[in-house]
Design an enzyme around this catalytic site. Structure first.
Site, PDB file in Angstrom:
ATOM      1  N   LYS A 121       0.693  -1.203   0.154  1.00  0.00           N
ATOM      2  CA  LYS A 121       0.104  -0.192   0.067  1.00  0.00           C
ATOM      3  C   LYS A 121       0.943   1.004   0.065  1.00  0.00           C
ATOM      4  O   LYS A 121       1.523   1.327   0.726  1.00  0.00           O
ATOM      5  CB  LYS A 121      -0.407  -0.176   1.296  1.00  0.00           C
ATOM      6  CG  LYS A 121      -1.905  -0.325   1.237  1.00  0.00           C
ATOM      7  CD  LYS A 121      -2.881  -0.271   1.979  1.00  0.00           C
ATOM      8  CE  LYS A 121      -4.654  -0.258   2.354  1.00  0.00           C
ATOM      9  NZ  LYS A 121      -5.186  -0.005   3.206  1.00  0.00           N
TER      10      LYS A 121
HETATM   11  C1  E4P Z   1      -7.970   0.138   3.829  1.00  0.00           C
HETATM   12  O1  E4P Z   1      -7.736   0.526   2.852  1.00  0.00           O
HETATM   13  C2  E4P Z   1      -8.428   1.427   4.472  1.00  0.00           C
HETATM   14  O2  E4P Z   1      -7.679   1.622   5.147  1.00  0.00           O
HETATM   15  C3  E4P Z   1      -9.954   1.325   5.551  1.00  0.00           C
HETATM   16  O3  E4P Z   1     -10.715   0.420   4.629  1.00  0.00           O
HETATM   17  C4  E4P Z   1      -9.570   3.439   6.058  1.00  0.00           C
HETATM   18  O4  E4P Z   1     -10.863   2.111   6.494  1.00  0.00           O
HETATM   19  P1  E4P Z   1     -11.016   3.653   7.320  1.00  0.00           P
HETATM   20  O5  E4P Z   1     -11.434   4.916   7.369  1.00  0.00           O
HETATM   21  O6  E4P Z   1     -12.483   3.093   8.924  1.00  0.00           O
HETATM   22  O7  E4P Z   1     -10.530   3.524   9.154  1.00  0.00           O
END
Ligand code: E4P
Length: 271
Positions: free
Chosen positions: A95
């Site tokens: 990521k």
């Molecule tokens: C996934 O890839 C993201 O990091 C995650 O869905 C973020 O979610 P949140 O906005 O609820 O923290």
């Protein structure tokens, strides 16, 4: 639509995988923190991440995020994560934040793109994350990202925060947007997180990009339904939302009635 589980908690990952409906896993530093907080100190991170990758298995991608904020740091960390973990089941995806700047005017704005291009050229698959606009998603795809992750829930948060509306994290937000007086709340024309995902899906389909869209920051089952209606490739869903997707009051009621109505003649089939 593929379903990824959005957690770093191994017990949740294993449980959801056992249902036979999970296609991948996404983590981020906050989700890792939650998992470590729940486990207590002394967790061997290398083993722990290895276990997640092994549990998910081949063909089920697991996203691991870098923490660096410059092109060089992110590149070095991405290589390190890939070299350490991809050999386990060939399912490590790195990521990279769309924009690693801690302030709005830094030149690091472009480092997410630069490192995505470099990693993609080396065959390291990137999940281009923290995407809040179609423009960011478009650039991520052009840079060669395997996935782009628009954060639907955080866009809904942003619209509500700007309008001074109080809300809870899991509260539903209308996909077609909410009006404050006459005006529909919007972020440069985007009226909700689902609207953002819908826009990205349409453009990616139009240009037949190979990059898949992961709808992230998912907060409730109704939002999952609306995301599915956009035709998005993947939704990454927290465990509690996945659990809520399995049930309905009338399903419980139906089971109670069917169980009460079992006649001995029918029951004898199973003896
Ligand atoms: C996934 O890839 C993201 O990091 C995650 O869905 C973020 O979610 P949140 O906005 O609820 O923290």
């Amino acid at each position: 639509m593929k379903i990824f589980i959005d957690t770093a908690k191994l017990n949740e990952i294993k449980e959801a995988l056992s249902w036979g409906i999970v296609d991948g896993v996404t983590t981020n530093p906050s989700l890792i923190k939650q998992a470590i907080d729940a486990l207590g100190k002394g967790v061997d991170m290398e083993n722990y991440i290895g276990e997640i990758l092994r549990a998910a298995g081949e063909g089920h991608d697991v996203s691991l995020e870098v923490t660096g904020l410059t092109e060089e740091k992110m590149f070095e960390q991405a290589k390190r994560l890939h070299d350490r973990f991809n050999s386990i089941a060939g399912n490590a995806v790195i990521k990279i934040p769309a924009n690693p700047s801690l302030n709005k005017t830094s030149l690091q704005d472009y480092d997410g793109l630069k490192v995505t291009r470099r990693l993609s050229e080396e065959g390291i698959r990137v999940n281009y994350t923290l995407v809040m606009t179609l423009e960011q998603a478009l650039l991520g795809a052009k840079a060669g990202a395997r996935y782009v992750s628009p954060f639907a829930g955080r866009i809904d948060d942003y619209l509500r925060e700007r309008a001074g509306i109080s809300f809870g994290k899991g509260d539903y937000y209308e996909a077609s947007g909410m009006g404050e007086g006459e005006e529909i709340l919007n972020d440069e024309g985007i009226v909700s997180g689902v609207d953002l995902v819908d826009n990205i899906v349409q453009v990616f389909r139009e240009y037949q990009f190979e990059t898949e869209v992961i709808a992230a920051s998912v907060r409730n089952p109704r939002q999952v339904r609306e995301l599915a209606l956009t035709g998005v490739d993947i939704a990454t869903i927290p465990f509690d939302v996945l659990k809520r997707m399995t049930s309905h009051e009338k399903t419980y009621e139906g089971i109670v009635r069917f169980t009460a109505d079992i006649v001995p003649e029918y029951a004898s089939l199973f003896e």
